[in-house]
Design an enzyme around this catalytic site. Structure first.
Site, short mmCIF file in Angstrom:
data_model
loop_
_atom_site.label_atom_id
_atom_site.label_comp_id
_atom_site.label_asym_id
_atom_site.label_seq_id
_atom_site.Cartn_x
_atom_site.Cartn_y
_atom_site.Cartn_z
N LEU A 24 41.62 -67.71 38.92
CA LEU A 24 40.89 -67.99 40.15
C LEU A 24 39.71 -67.05 40.23
CD1 LEU A 24 43.79 -68.22 42.75
CD2 LEU A 24 42.15 -70.02 42.30
N SER A 25 38.54 -67.59 40.51
CA SER A 25 37.38 -66.72 40.74
C SER A 25 37.49 -66.11 42.14
CB SER A 25 36.08 -67.52 40.62
OG SER A 25 35.87 -67.90 39.28
N ALA A 26 36.65 -65.14 42.41
CA ALA A 26 36.62 -64.52 43.73
C ALA A 26 36.16 -65.54 44.77
CB ALA A 26 35.67 -63.32 43.72
#
Length: 109
Positions: free
Chosen positions: A63-65
């Protein structure tokens, strides 16, 4: 980007912090973020990090930020009826939020 924006206790606090930092600027993007709880896309043993504005990776799960996802969604000017292709969609978190904006004719594979 990431880390300094939010260390929220829940999804709403994460979104409030992203709004305050002006990563989330439109009502549609805010509604999508509030409707999809980021913790639902984490493995149970890592959920304590779900509401931090940080990227997360465990094996093949990534998951990206949240600030990155909000920048993407704001830049795309998403509206109902548009098309969206997300290659390498990871957990589906971004695709799920985009799907809420694009509406009922969305195909998500």
């Amino acid at each position: 980007m990431g880390g300094a924006v939010s260390a929220g206790e829940d999804n709403d606090e994460l979104i409030d912090n992203l709004k305050e930092a002006q990563y989330i600027r439109t009502e549609l993007v805010e509604q999508a973020f509030r409707a999809i709880d980021r913790a639902d896309y984490y493995l149970e043993e890592f959920k304590d990090n779900a509401y931090k504005d940080l990227a997360w990776k465990h094996g093949n799960i990534h998951l990206s930020a949240p600030c990155i996802y909000s920048e993407v969604m704001e830049a795309l000017d998403l509206q109902p009826g548009l098309s969206f292709l997300n290659l390498g969609s990871g957990t589906g978190y971004l695709s799920s939020m985009v799907g809420l904006i694009l509406g009922k004719y969305l195909f998500n594979h």
